[in-house]
Design a protein around this motif. Structure first.
Motif, PDB file in Angstrom:
ATOM      1  N   MET A 117      44.218  30.649  -4.040  1.00 28.69           N
ATOM      2  CA  MET A 117      42.766  30.820  -4.109  1.00 28.69           C
ATOM      3  C   MET A 117      42.422  32.123  -4.820  1.00 28.69           C
ATOM      4  SD  MET A 117      41.438  29.389  -0.406  1.00 28.69           S
ATOM      5  CE  MET A 117      39.862  28.827  -1.096  1.00 28.69           C
ATOM      6  N   ILE A 118      41.343  32.075  -5.612  1.00 26.91           N
ATOM      7  CA  ILE A 118      40.853  33.266  -6.308  1.00 26.91           C
ATOM      8  C   ILE A 118      39.384  33.460  -5.944  1.00 26.91           C
ATOM      9  CG2 ILE A 118      40.515  34.437  -8.509  1.00 26.91           C
ATOM     10  CD1 ILE A 118      42.544  32.492  -9.730  1.00 26.91           C
ATOM     11  N   PRO A 119      39.062  34.387  -5.057  1.00 27.12           N
ATOM     12  CA  PRO A 119      37.652  34.666  -4.769  1.00 27.12           C
ATOM     13  C   PRO A 119      36.964  35.234  -6.015  1.00 27.12           C
ATOM     14  CG  PRO A 119      39.083  35.506  -3.030  1.00 27.12           C
ATOM     15  CD  PRO A 119      39.970  35.137  -4.178  1.00 27.12           C
ATOM     16  N   TYR A 120      35.807  34.667  -6.369  1.00 27.31           N
ATOM     17  CA  TYR A 120      35.129  35.108  -7.588  1.00 27.31           C
ATOM     18  C   TYR A 120      33.612  35.186  -7.438  1.00 27.31           C
ATOM     19  CZ  TYR A 120      33.539  30.336  -8.358  1.00 27.31           C
ATOM     20  OH  TYR A 120      32.925  29.119  -8.201  1.00 27.31           O
ATOM     21  N   ALA A 223      30.268  35.280   2.847  1.00 30.16           N
ATOM     22  CA  ALA A 223      31.705  35.104   2.629  1.00 30.16           C
ATOM     23  C   ALA A 223      31.960  34.873   1.148  1.00 30.16           C
ATOM     24  CB  ALA A 223      32.230  33.924   3.444  1.00 30.16           C
ATOM     25  N   PRO A 224      33.174  35.161   0.681  1.00 28.13           N
ATOM     26  CA  PRO A 224      33.510  34.904  -0.734  1.00 28.13           C
ATOM     27  C   PRO A 224      33.736  33.428  -1.008  1.00 28.13           C
ATOM     28  CG  PRO A 224      35.391  35.837   0.421  1.00 28.13           C
ATOM     29  CD  PRO A 224      34.244  35.888   1.383  1.00 28.13           C
ATOM     30  N   VAL A 225      33.418  33.046  -2.223  1.00 33.15           N
ATOM     31  CA  VAL A 225      33.645  31.689  -2.732  1.00 33.15           C
ATOM     32  C   VAL A 225      34.784  31.757  -3.740  1.00 33.15           C
ATOM     33  CG1 VAL A 225      32.624  29.918  -4.221  1.00 33.15           C
ATOM     34  CG2 VAL A 225      31.325  30.849  -2.293  1.00 33.15           C
ATOM     35  N   ALA A 226      35.586  30.720  -3.810  1.00 30.58           N
ATOM     36  CA  ALA A 226      36.812  30.796  -4.600  1.00 30.58           C
ATOM     37  C   ALA A 226      37.059  29.544  -5.433  1.00 30.58           C
ATOM     38  CB  ALA A 226      38.009  31.016  -3.670  1.00 30.58           C
TER      39      ALA A 226
END
Length: 274
Positions: A117-120, A223-226
């Motif tokens: 996963m890459i939070p962006y 929260a972060p989205v990825a």
């Protein structure tokens, strides 16, 4: 649909794409890491305007669609989208039906234990109500109401948490109704079948700006989205593209054109073995 500052962002992305295509466009991800050689197959649930949606001509549009397409082009891959309900996305990724989940999946440590996963992007939860409903101003005002939400995602988890918090405070809980996607949940709200819909801030803000529904409560459970991938090699390549787009300003231009704030993140990959 609201008018957006798309021209500057589109110009930056077009210039970067032309630069890539003018040079040596050898795919930067091996065929063995992809579902189809030379193709980046992405799953999306296009029921979240302005981030991902289908326009009146049946075309996929939105910030995340533009971003996924640009990532594919910078990797010298052809972008391809699979429209699918969110509940099928993680099993589908595991089964090799697509290379990347590009639907704004919320990052959690549990999910990062199953996939790359890459939070962006940063988002939070909002609650939309009917335009004429001025009674709901805080989350406490939701006690006892019928709340619709898409099944199987972060939003449903947090809706159930909100229900528990209300009950713990001595208030009546929520009557939670789940739907296959957000479009159906909002249709139910329009028809008066639910009193509110839980979605993300950007979507509730869009509907409010259109005059369709009032965004009564916002900023809950940020929260972060990825992006999510099965292949570590693909994840590393996508991470490098995001860093490159941040450095050349095209990522900020895209986010700004949709009114989405840039997150504080280094676009590193989080997942098994990281």
């Amino acid at each position: 649909m609201l008018l957006r500052k798309v021209s500057s962002a589109a110009a930056v992305l077009l210039a970067s794409t032309v630069a890539v295509l003018a040079g040596d466009c050898t795919p930067k991800v091996a065929d063995s890491e992809l579902i189809k050689p030379g193709v980046l197959v992405m799953s999306t649930n296009p029921t979240l305007p302005p981030l991902q949606y289908v326009d009146s001509a049946g075309e996929l549009k939105g910030m995340r669609v533009e971003l996924g397409t640009e990532i594919a082009k910078r990797l010298c891959l052809t972008p391809e989208y699979v429209r699918i309900e969110f509940s099928a996305m993680i099993p589908g990724l595991s089964a090799g039906r697509w290379d990347m989940i590009n639907t704004g999946i919320f990052f959690t440590e549990e999910r990062a234990g199953m996939m790359q996963m890459i939070p962006y992007e940063d988002q939070a939860i909002s609650v939309s109500v009917a335009s004429g409903n001025e009674a709901v101003k805080t989350k406490e005002d939701l006690a006892g109401l019928r709340i619709g939400v898409e099944i199987g995602g972060f939003e449903e988890t947090k809706t159930r948490l909100l229900d528990e918090e209300l009950k713990a405070a001595g208030k009546e809980g929520l009557v939670i109704q789940t739907f296959d996607n957000f479009a159906l949940a909002y249709q139910a709200l329009r028809a008066g079948q639910v009193d509110g819909v839980v979605s993300i801030d950007a979507v509730a803000k869009e509907y409010d700006a259109r005059g369709d529904f009032r965004r009564a409560v916002s900023g809950l459970y940020p929260a972060p989205v990825a992006f999510a991938m099965k292949s570590p090699a693909l994840a590393d390549a996508v991470s490098e593209v995001l860093k490159e787009m941040k450095a050349d300003g095209s990522l900020a231009a895209l986010f700004d054109s949709y009114g989405v704030p840039m997150p504080e993140t280094d676009y590193s990959v989080k997942g098994p073995g990281r």
